[in-house]
Design a protein around this motif. Structure first.
Motif, short mmCIF file in Angstrom:
data_model
loop_
_atom_site.label_atom_id
_atom_site.label_comp_id
_atom_site.label_asym_id
_atom_site.label_seq_id
_atom_site.Cartn_x
_atom_site.Cartn_y
_atom_site.Cartn_z
N PRO A 89 0.83 -1.20 0.00
CA PRO A 89 0.00 0.00 0.00
C PRO A 89 0.87 1.26 0.00
O PRO A 89 2.00 1.25 0.50
CB PRO A 89 -0.81 -0.12 1.29
N PHE A 90 0.35 2.34 -0.54
CA PHE A 90 1.16 3.54 -0.68
C PHE A 90 0.37 4.75 -0.23
O PHE A 90 -0.86 4.73 -0.12
CB PHE A 90 1.56 3.73 -2.15
N SER A 91 1.09 5.83 0.02
CA SER A 91 0.47 7.11 0.36
C SER A 91 0.23 7.87 -0.94
O SER A 91 1.16 8.06 -1.73
CB SER A 91 1.39 7.91 1.29
N PHE A 92 -1.01 8.32 -1.14
CA PHE A 92 -1.29 9.07 -2.36
C PHE A 92 -0.48 10.36 -2.40
O PHE A 92 -0.01 10.78 -3.46
CB PHE A 92 -2.78 9.39 -2.47
N ARG A 93 -0.31 11.00 -1.27
CA ARG A 93 0.49 12.23 -1.21
C ARG A 93 1.92 11.96 -1.67
O ARG A 93 2.53 12.79 -2.35
CB ARG A 93 0.49 12.79 0.20
N GLU A 94 2.44 10.79 -1.30
CA GLU A 94 3.80 10.45 -1.72
C GLU A 94 3.85 10.23 -3.23
O GLU A 94 4.81 10.65 -3.89
CB GLU A 94 4.28 9.19 -1.01
N LEU A 95 2.83 9.59 -3.79
CA LEU A 95 2.78 9.38 -5.23
C LEU A 95 2.80 10.72 -5.96
O LEU A 95 3.55 10.91 -6.93
CB LEU A 95 1.53 8.59 -5.61
N VAL A 96 1.97 11.66 -5.52
CA VAL A 96 1.92 12.98 -6.16
C VAL A 96 3.26 13.69 -6.03
O VAL A 96 3.76 14.30 -6.98
CB VAL A 96 0.80 13.84 -5.54
N ALA A 97 3.87 13.62 -4.83
CA ALA A 97 5.16 14.28 -4.61
C ALA A 97 6.23 13.70 -5.52
O ALA A 97 7.02 14.44 -6.13
CB ALA A 97 5.58 14.14 -3.14
N ARG A 98 6.25 12.37 -5.64
CA ARG A 98 7.25 11.74 -6.50
C ARG A 98 7.02 12.12 -7.97
O ARG A 98 7.96 12.33 -8.72
CB ARG A 98 7.20 10.22 -6.33
N ALA A 99 5.74 12.19 -8.35
CA ALA A 99 5.42 12.56 -9.73
C ALA A 99 5.91 13.97 -10.03
O ALA A 99 6.52 14.23 -11.08
CB ALA A 99 3.92 12.46 -9.96
N ARG A 100 5.68 14.90 -9.12
CA ARG A 100 6.08 16.29 -9.36
C ARG A 100 7.60 16.44 -9.37
O ARG A 100 8.16 17.18 -10.19
CB ARG A 100 5.46 17.20 -8.29
N VAL A 101 8.29 15.74 -8.47
CA VAL A 101 9.76 15.78 -8.46
C VAL A 101 10.31 15.22 -9.76
O VAL A 101 11.23 15.79 -10.36
CB VAL A 101 10.32 14.99 -7.27
#
Length: 225
Positions: A102-114
């Motif tokens: 399972p993952f944190s959606f906030r982390e997914l968005v942060a990784r995508a933006r970086v």
């Protein structure tokens, strides 16, 4: 930014798509490797979020094929397969990042933006043959000669060069340059592409801007596979 989500779990796919849309992304989805291949052929994406386990194959094989075809779209692998061997295989195959469920959606968005910021920094200057486009300076040059472009011509050339060697559909070109719904019956796009073609290919032996009938247009260096 356009994102393709390759995920066969419908609820998870819908959750990610809704969340990314709320963050300002334009989102498409695919539920299988076959569907994803069609999407990447007909669409131009800034990011792919890809599951490893797919009903008709696996993400590793799909990613390997995309890279073989020259598709360098940044990829985040999102999967329950979190072993070190799986992560290493994904990264060596061509993934840019690897996030386990399972993952944190906030982390997914942060990784995508970086990831998007990193890619943008590395692609300020685009090129095909003797044609270069400095995106930051908004300057096009071919064979040492500066080419004056309108804003629409610049937008079209940028998206074509970012996908050099691959067809870009008329709908995608329209969306990128006009930021609106594609007008199927309009010849406005063709008029602008015609003007762009005359500017970048005039007097050149190697004609870079090519028509892909039934699809759209592409930038292709002659002799390139």
């Amino acid at each position: 930014m356009r994102v393709l989500i390759i995920e066969d779990e419908k609820k998870l796919s819908a959750f990610i798509a809704k969340g990314l849309a709320q963050e300002g992304f334009s989102v498409d989805t695919a539920a299988s490797a076959a569907e994803a291949e069609k999407q990447t052929l007909n669409g131009v994406y800034d990011l792919i979020v890809m599951d490893v386990n797919l009903p008709d194959g696996d993400g590793f094989t799909l990613l390997e094929e995309l890279r073989r075809q020259g598709d360098q779209t940044p990829v985040i692998m999102l999967t329950a397969r979190g072993s070190v061997d799986d992560k290493v295989r994904g990264l060596e195959t061509g993934a840019n990042d690897y996030l386990t469920k399972p993952f944190s959606f906030r982390e997914l968005v942060a990784r995508a933006r970086v990831l998007m910021r990193t890619v943008e920094k590395n692609t300020d200057v685009l090129a095909a043959g003797d044609l270069t486009l400095d995106v930051r300076a908004r300057k096009a040059v071919r064979a040492g000669k500066t080419i004056e472009l309108t804003n629409k011509e610049f937008a079209l050339l940028e998206i074509l060069l970012r996908n050099a060697g691959r067809p870009v559909s008329r709908a995608v070109l329209w969306e990128h340059a006009w930021e609106g719904s594609f007008e199927v019956d309009s010849n406005v796009l063709d008029v602008h592409v015609g003007r762009l073609r005359r500017k970048i290919d005039a007097g050149a032996g190697d004609k870079l801007l090519q028509t892909v009938y039934g699809v759209g247009y592409k930038i292709e260096v002659q002799g390139r596979a």
